[in-house]
Design a protein around this motif. Sequence first.
Motif, PDB file in Angstrom:
ATOM      1  N   ARG A  47       0.899   3.910  -3.054  1.00 51.76           N
ATOM      2  CA  ARG A  47       0.588   5.411  -2.891  1.00 51.76           C
ATOM      3  C   ARG A  47       1.588   6.347  -3.370  1.00 51.76           C
ATOM      4  N   SER A  56      -5.117  -0.869  -0.827  1.00 56.28           N
ATOM      5  CA  SER A  56      -5.337  -0.313   0.496  1.00 56.28           C
ATOM      6  C   SER A  56      -6.472  -0.945   1.416  1.00 56.28           C
ATOM      7  N   THR A  77       0.704  -1.184  -0.015  1.00 53.55           N
ATOM      8  CA  THR A  77       0.008   0.053  -0.237  1.00 53.55           C
ATOM      9  C   THR A  77       0.791   1.414   0.169  1.00 53.55           C
ATOM     10  N   ALA A 131      -6.492  -7.322  -4.451  1.00 54.82           N
ATOM     11  CA  ALA A 131      -5.587  -6.282  -4.903  1.00 54.82           C
ATOM     12  C   ALA A 131      -5.115  -6.362  -6.201  1.00 54.82           C
TER      13      ALA A 131
END
Length: 142
Positions: free
Chosen positions: A28, A57, A24, A106
Amino acid sequence: MSIQAVLAPVFVQVLLTFGLLLWTGRARFAAARAGAVRVRDIALGQRAWPAPVQQVSNAFSNQFELPVLFYALTALALATRKADLLFVAMAWLFVLSRLAHAAIYASSNVVIRRFGAFLAGALVLMAMWIVFAARILLAPAA
């Protein structure tokens, strides 16, 4: 069962959680660096992240839902000496369902498949709690 056998699925679940945390963060950072999102747009919420980043996330966040009951049950089963081969087998089934759920979430994020993995894990965990509760409540008084 040995403590190692009982805790091995817990360690895999924890590893999954940390792996998703790192993934994550990396996703990001890459999205922000590529200009796919502006920092001010995500400062107060998650909605502005691109879908692939949000999927990872969300997969990470999901590790703090059902797995909390798994961790609590494992601690109780160890403390009460009720963790046997059946417990360990079901624990592995639960963790495998969480791995599948996270992988689906994911990647392809096919909701029906993701739900199937979630439901399988929820049912296994529910069965684990029922077996544990029955063993505690129906045990002869000491």
